[in-house]
Write a protein that holds these residues in place. Structure first.
Motif, PDB file in Angstrom:
ATOM      1  N   SER A 179      -1.878   1.840   3.325  1.00 36.75           N
ATOM      2  CA  SER A 179      -2.665   3.073   3.509  1.00 36.75           C
ATOM      3  C   SER A 179      -3.498   3.375   2.272  1.00 36.75           C
ATOM      4  N   LEU A 180      -2.898   3.180   1.115  1.00 39.89           N
ATOM      5  CA  LEU A 180      -3.610   3.449  -0.140  1.00 39.89           C
ATOM      6  C   LEU A 180      -4.742   2.453  -0.352  1.00 39.89           C
ATOM      7  N   GLU A 181      -4.539   1.213   0.074  1.00 34.30           N
ATOM      8  CA  GLU A 181      -5.620   0.218  -0.008  1.00 34.30           C
ATOM      9  C   GLU A 181      -6.805   0.635   0.850  1.00 34.30           C
ATOM     10  N   LYS A 182      -6.518   1.207   2.024  1.00 33.60           N
ATOM     11  CA  LYS A 182      -7.612   1.709   2.876  1.00 33.60           C
ATOM     12  C   LYS A 182      -8.352   2.834   2.172  1.00 33.60           C
ATOM     13  N   ALA A 183      -7.591   3.735   1.536  1.00 34.53           N
ATOM     14  CA  ALA A 183      -8.200   4.883   0.858  1.00 34.53           C
ATOM     15  C   ALA A 183      -9.170   4.427  -0.228  1.00 34.53           C
ATOM     16  N   VAL A 184      -8.744   3.456  -1.052  1.00 36.14           N
ATOM     17  CA  VAL A 184      -9.603   3.048  -2.172  1.00 36.14           C
ATOM     18  C   VAL A 184     -10.713   2.100  -1.725  1.00 36.14           C
ATOM     19  N   LYS A 185     -10.536   1.487  -0.564  1.00 38.48           N
ATOM     20  CA  LYS A 185     -11.648   0.697  -0.007  1.00 38.48           C
ATOM     21  C   LYS A 185     -12.771   1.636   0.435  1.00 38.48           C
ATOM     22  N   ILE A 186     -12.388   2.766   1.032  1.00 35.02           N
ATOM     23  CA  ILE A 186     -13.377   3.757   1.468  1.00 35.02           C
ATOM     24  C   ILE A 186     -14.002   4.452   0.261  1.00 35.02           C
ATOM     25  N   ASP A 187     -13.160   4.803  -0.716  1.00 36.38           N
ATOM     26  CA  ASP A 187     -13.632   5.509  -1.919  1.00 36.38           C
ATOM     27  C   ASP A 187     -13.061   4.808  -3.154  1.00 36.38           C
ATOM     28  N   PRO A 188     -13.804   3.850  -3.732  1.00 37.89           N
ATOM     29  CA  PRO A 188     -13.301   3.069  -4.868  1.00 37.89           C
ATOM     30  C   PRO A 188     -13.022   3.901  -6.124  1.00 37.89           C
ATOM     31  N   LYS A 189     -13.477   5.163  -6.150  1.00 39.52           N
ATOM     32  CA  LYS A 189     -13.261   6.019  -7.326  1.00 39.52           C
ATOM     33  C   LYS A 189     -12.226   7.115  -7.057  1.00 39.52           C
ATOM     34  N   PHE A 190     -11.408   6.923  -6.052  1.00 40.77           N
ATOM     35  CA  PHE A 190     -10.360   7.881  -5.659  1.00 40.77           C
ATOM     36  C   PHE A 190      -9.188   7.698  -6.635  1.00 40.77           C
ATOM     37  N   VAL A 191      -9.222   8.468  -7.726  1.00 38.29           N
ATOM     38  CA  VAL A 191      -8.313   8.253  -8.857  1.00 38.29           C
ATOM     39  C   VAL A 191      -6.841   8.372  -8.452  1.00 38.29           C
ATOM     40  N   GLN A 192      -6.514   9.430  -7.713  1.00 42.96           N
ATOM     41  CA  GLN A 192      -5.109   9.627  -7.321  1.00 42.96           C
ATOM     42  C   GLN A 192      -4.605   8.478  -6.456  1.00 42.96           C
ATOM     43  N   ALA A 193      -5.448   8.029  -5.522  1.00 45.76           N
ATOM     44  CA  ALA A 193      -5.037   6.936  -4.639  1.00 45.76           C
ATOM     45  C   ALA A 193      -4.888   5.626  -5.413  1.00 45.76           C
ATOM     46  N   LEU A 194      -5.803   5.357  -6.338  1.00 45.01           N
ATOM     47  CA  LEU A 194      -5.693   4.155  -7.161  1.00 45.01           C
ATOM     48  C   LEU A 194      -4.376   4.146  -7.934  1.00 45.01           C
ATOM     49  N   THR A 195      -4.028   5.306  -8.508  1.00 41.39           N
ATOM     50  CA  THR A 195      -2.816   5.380  -9.332  1.00 41.39           C
ATOM     51  C   THR A 195      -1.562   5.293  -8.476  1.00 41.39           C
ATOM     52  N   THR A 196      -1.576   5.959  -7.318  1.00 40.95           N
ATOM     53  CA  THR A 196      -0.413   5.872  -6.425  1.00 40.95           C
ATOM     54  C   THR A 196      -0.263   4.448  -5.899  1.00 40.95           C
ATOM     55  N   LEU A 197      -1.389   3.783  -5.663  1.00 42.70           N
ATOM     56  CA  LEU A 197      -1.337   2.374  -5.268  1.00 42.70           C
ATOM     57  C   LEU A 197      -0.711   1.536  -6.387  1.00 42.70           C
ATOM     58  N   GLY A 198      -1.022   1.887  -7.630  1.00 38.93           N
ATOM     59  CA  GLY A 198      -0.386   1.218  -8.766  1.00 38.93           C
ATOM     60  C   GLY A 198       1.125   1.371  -8.725  1.00 38.93           C
ATOM     61  N   SER A 199       1.589   2.579  -8.391  1.00 39.58           N
ATOM     62  CA  SER A 199       3.036   2.814  -8.263  1.00 39.58           C
ATOM     63  C   SER A 199       3.629   1.944  -7.163  1.00 39.58           C
ATOM     64  N   ALA A 200       2.917   1.850  -6.041  1.00 36.40           N
ATOM     65  CA  ALA A 200       3.403   1.037  -4.928  1.00 36.40           C
ATOM     66  C   ALA A 200       3.482  -0.437  -5.326  1.00 36.40           C
ATOM     67  N   TYR A 201       2.432  -0.914  -6.010  1.00 34.66           N
ATOM     68  CA  TYR A 201       2.448  -2.313  -6.442  1.00 34.66           C
ATOM     69  C   TYR A 201       3.601  -2.586  -7.417  1.00 34.66           C
ATOM     70  N   LEU A 202       3.882  -1.612  -8.305  1.00 41.87           N
ATOM     71  CA  LEU A 202       5.009  -1.785  -9.227  1.00 41.87           C
ATOM     72  C   LEU A 202       6.317  -1.913  -8.446  1.00 41.87           C
ATOM     73  N   MET A 203       6.445  -1.100  -7.390  1.00 46.74           N
ATOM     74  CA  MET A 203       7.662  -1.165  -6.567  1.00 46.74           C
ATOM     75  C   MET A 203       7.750  -2.491  -5.814  1.00 46.74           C
ATOM     76  N   GLU A 204       6.585  -3.096  -5.552  1.00 49.50           N
ATOM     77  CA  GLU A 204       6.544  -4.407  -4.889  1.00 49.50           C
ATOM     78  C   GLU A 204       6.635  -5.555  -5.907  1.00 49.50           C
ATOM     79  N   ASN A 205       6.817  -5.202  -7.193  1.00 48.88           N
ATOM     80  CA  ASN A 205       6.869  -6.185  -8.287  1.00 48.88           C
ATOM     81  C   ASN A 205       5.570  -6.962  -8.446  1.00 48.88           C
ATOM     82  N   ASP A 206       4.467  -6.333  -8.040  1.00 49.75           N
ATOM     83  CA  ASP A 206       3.148  -6.957  -8.197  1.00 49.75           C
ATOM     84  C   ASP A 206       2.473  -6.303  -9.411  1.00 49.75           C
ATOM     85  N   VAL A 207       2.954  -6.704 -10.598  1.00 51.02           N
ATOM     86  CA  VAL A 207       2.586  -6.003 -11.830  1.00 51.02           C
ATOM     87  C   VAL A 207       1.098  -6.144 -12.146  1.00 51.02           C
TER      88      VAL A 207
END
Length: 207
Positions: A116-144
């Motif tokens: 869902s977060l990937e969709k958000a930042v694809k639509i709006d590449p400057k969506f700061v909150q979504a980019l950062t929350t996506l970072g949290s998700a990637y960390l949880m997926e061990n995709d550092v």
């Protein structure tokens, strides 16, 4: 909406007058809801936003606001449902995709959240909150590496966004780069972000 109001109460009164002449105007209900929110009157705001979507079912912003009220009330499922309705109303609106991702992450559905977060930042590449929350998700997926990439993208837009620095500190620890972790935690603190005590304790030993 043009207004002659000098304060929020006058603006709300103007909205009510407009609704006497045009009782089916969803946008007026929406504007009134935003005004009530600014006063901290969640009950009246929710009522206004409900009227907004009843009269204008494609008014995605009103669904997002209802989701925000649900979140304020601790109702994660309600927040999720309203933002999904917003996506149905306007699929290319980044905010509800970001909100859905945030809620799914809170519910522990990390993979769905990331999509869902990937969709958000694809639509709006400057969506700061979504980019950062996506970072949290990637960390949880061990995709550092991907976590670092999206958090750096967030900081290019908003250099003082504390949660992104916090995520970079976590990523640095994962990579064993302790000096960087200390630096990033300090950057997060500079922004006024409330760094979790566990992370503060962990980096303290590397100073």
């Amino acid at each position: 909406m043009q207004t002659n109001a000098n304060n929020v109460d006058e603006f709300i009164a103007e909205c009510k007058d407009k609704l006497k002449d045009n009782p089916g105007c969803g946008h007026t209900y929406y504007n009134m809801g935003v005004a009530y929110l600014s006063k901290g009157d969640f009950f009246e705001a929710e009522s206004a936003f409900r009227e907004a979507v009843e009269n204008s079912p494609t008014l995605a912003e009103a669904y997002v606001q209802l989701g925000g009220i649900a979140m304020h009330q601790g109702d994660l499922d309600g927040c999720l449902n309203y933002n999904q309705l917003a996506i149905q109303a306007r699929p290319m609106f980044a905010t509800p995709h970001g909100n859905v991702g945030f809620v799914l992450l809170q519910k522990g559905e990390v993979n769905k959240a990331a999509r869902s977060l990937e969709k958000a930042v694809k639509i709006d590449p400057k969506f700061v909150q979504a980019l950062t929350t996506l970072g949290s998700a990637y960390l949880m997926e061990n995709d550092v590496e991907r976590a670092i990439d999206v958090c750096r993208r967030a900081l290019e837009v908003e250099p003082m966004f504390g949660p992104a620095w916090n995520n970079l500190a976590l990523a640095a620890l994962e990579q064993g780069e302790t000096a960087k972790a200390v630096e990033y935690v300090d950057k997060a603190l500079e922004t006024g972000f409330d760094v979790p005590q566990g992370l503060l304790d962990e980096v303290e030993q590397y100073r």
